[in-house]
Design a protein around this motif. Structure first.
Motif, short mmCIF file in Angstrom:
data_model
loop_
_atom_site.label_atom_id
_atom_site.label_comp_id
_atom_site.label_asym_id
_atom_site.label_seq_id
_atom_site.Cartn_x
_atom_site.Cartn_y
_atom_site.Cartn_z
N CYS A 255 -7.75 -8.26 66.73
CA CYS A 255 -6.50 -8.93 67.32
C CYS A 255 -5.28 -7.88 68.22
N GLU A 256 -4.79 -9.09 69.91
CA GLU A 256 -4.80 -8.54 70.37
C GLU A 256 -3.82 -9.13 71.74
N ARG A 257 -2.86 -8.93 71.99
CA ARG A 257 -1.79 -9.22 72.98
C ARG A 257 -2.72 -9.21 74.38
N VAL A 258 -2.71 -10.29 74.52
CA VAL A 258 -3.39 -10.82 75.65
C VAL A 258 -2.46 -11.22 77.03
N VAL A 259 -2.87 -11.55 78.41
CA VAL A 259 -2.53 -12.54 78.98
C VAL A 259 -2.95 -13.70 79.54
N GLY A 260 -2.35 -14.72 79.02
CA GLY A 260 -2.85 -15.59 79.52
C GLY A 260 -3.23 -16.42 81.25
N SER A 261 -4.39 -17.35 81.01
CA SER A 261 -4.44 -17.60 82.90
C SER A 261 -3.24 -18.58 83.29
N ASP A 262 -1.87 -18.65 82.55
CA ASP A 262 -0.32 -18.32 83.41
C ASP A 262 0.18 -17.58 83.48
N GLY A 263 -0.21 -16.18 83.31
CA GLY A 263 0.31 -15.54 83.29
C GLY A 263 1.66 -14.46 82.59
N ASN A 264 1.38 -15.20 81.28
CA ASN A 264 2.01 -14.93 80.30
C ASN A 264 1.56 -15.07 78.92
N PRO A 265 2.52 -13.99 77.97
CA PRO A 265 1.66 -13.18 76.93
C PRO A 265 1.06 -14.23 76.36
N ALA A 266 0.02 -13.95 75.44
CA ALA A 266 -0.01 -14.43 74.88
C ALA A 266 -1.35 -13.91 73.31
N VAL A 267 -1.53 -14.32 72.47
CA VAL A 267 -2.04 -13.17 71.09
C VAL A 267 -3.40 -13.96 70.98
N SER A 268 -4.71 -13.06 70.96
CA SER A 268 -5.83 -13.42 70.39
C SER A 268 -6.41 -12.74 69.54
#
Length: 438
Positions: A255-268
């Motif tokens: 489980c990680e905090r990532v950067v989405g394709s829109d440049g905003n933070p997201a969760v994987s």
């Protein structure tokens, strides 16, 4: 005036009397004085809801057994739910909360599927909902993440949260045995159920990953948001190839905090077999033990290790929650509730970048490596290494393991499809993800 407002004993109802429930019941019955000292008021186990009151349960007084679970929770100050499954566990928990009882549960399936509705109900009623035992049993993990790390930022949680699959993969690695043979041994030893699907296909770890991701990133992550791939397709050839790379194979919840394709933070959030270097702390976790590696901004790297299943270890976590919830009822206050303020979106696996190991069976002829490298290049994937084996398969194919730099799932799927069209490639034996390799 309620029973809790008076100075009488706190009334505890237990739902379920299996391996864990029996251990909890015996401990409550054997040491009430200790619990009274720790809580600040006497406790009383007023009943245990079961399906069959005639079943033998050593050490459990038969007069405590009842099939009337609804009546039991309506007359309790604190309810311990150890039935498992979605229903009637959900309805009984909500009934208990509605009557003003605090709840302790180990039900990862229910929390992963419908945790938010339970958290909201508990918050509205002003009672505790505790669930330390839902992930990694005896390992103190939920409370540190909810409370000790509340002022920090968690970047990543990566862990072995299913003891059955770790036992299987560890034994395969150490002995070279096939999965089915080790699974049979795990069943004989009691590590695996007669129907091992929930463990082997990763569903148990999937529910736990949803709980961990929700806690770590202050966002609602459900079981269906977690990509899941089990170990049923792992072969002894995969294990041998991984060991030649100086690595181990583990079923990990990541489980990680990532950067989405829109440049905003997201969760994987994902569960899958993962190649990790032998230098990584998780690589040394043996047998049916669990371990969770947490990467944070301020505290740095933390590791939680211990027994992740079993009656007594799980009972330890349940009883710890029970003591905390009971103290809150005696002294006032509540435990930490749901924190979902961030509401980060869930990034699909197709957008996640990670490293891969693709194991091929190729024809032993000139130009094969060049053809394979061209396919990866055309798919936008950078190759880190190619490891050729000497042993030929029965059909004369030579083993070749390709390790890549970071790539997306879509890029790898494209490369695999192209490889299958190559005359020089006989088989694409496996595609495994890699973590923790610099």
């Amino acid at each position: 005036m309620s029973r809790t407002d008076s100075q009488g004993a706190l009334r505890i109802a237990l739902l379920g009397c299996g391996t864990v429930g029996s251990s909890v019941a015996r401990r409550l019955l054997d040491g009430p004085e200790d619990f009274a000292q720790r809580i600040g008021r006497p406790i009383e186990l007023v009943g245990i809801a079961v399906r069959d009151v005639d079943k033998a349960r050593p050490g459990i007084p038969t007069e405590l057994l009842t099939t009337d679970a609804e009546g039991l929770v309506a007359d309790a100050d604190l309810v311990v739910e150890l039935m498992g499954g979605l229903e009637p566990a959900r309805a009984l928990i909500l009934r208990a909360i509605g009557h003003g009882a605090s709840v302790v549960t180990a039900n990862k399936q229910l929390l992963g599927a419908d945790g938010p509705s339970l958290y909201e109900a508990a918050s509205a009623a002003g009672v505790d909902l505790q669930y330390e035992a839902a992930v990694a049993a005896a390992i103190p993990l939920i409370r540190p993440m909810r409370e000790s790390l509340a002022g920090d930022h968690v970047r990543r949680v990566m862990g072995i949260v299913n003891g059955t699959t770790n036992f299987i993969l560890d034994k395969m690695s150490r002995t070279g045995a096939d999965l089915q043979d080790v699974l049979a041994e795990a069943q004989e030893l009691g590590y695996a159920e007669a129907d091992p699907t929930a463990d082997v296909e990763g569903h148990d770890a999937q529910a736990k990953a949803a709980i961990l991701a929700s806690l770590a990133f202050h966002s609602r992550v459900g079981t269906d948001d977690v990509t899941c791939e089990g170990i049923s397709q792992i072969t002894s050839d995969d294990i041998r190839a991984v060991r030649k790379m100086g690595c181990e194979l583990k079923l990990l919840a990541i489980c990680e905090r990532v950067v989405g394709s829109d440049g905003n933070p997201a969760v994987s959030a994902r569960v899958h077999p993962t190649i990790i270097p032998r230098s990584h702390p998780l690589a040394t976790v043996r047998e049916a033990f669990n371990a969770v590696f947490v990467e944070t901004e301020l505290a740095g790297d933390l590791m939680f290790y211990g027994q992740g299943a079993g009656g007594d270890p799980t009972a330890s976590a349940v009883l710890g929650d029970l003591v905390q919830a009971a103290r809150h009822r005696v002294l006032g206050g509540r435990g930490a509730g749901e924190s979902a303020y961030a509401a980060l979106p869930i990034l699909p696996l197709s957008d996640i970048r990670t490293r891969y190991a693709i194991r091929l069976g190729v024809k032993d002829e000139p130009g094969v490596l060049a053809f394979v490298a061209t396919v990866f290049g055309e798919s936008g994937i950078s190759i880190e290494s190619m490891l050729q084996g000497i042993r030929r398969s029965d059909d004369g194919l030579a083993p070749l393991t390709i390790s890549t730099h970071e790539a997306t799932e879509q890029q790898v799927n494209d490369a695999v499809a192209r490889l299958r069209d190559l005359n020089s490639v006989g088989t694409v034996a496996s595609v495994l993800r890699m973590e923790g390799i610099e």
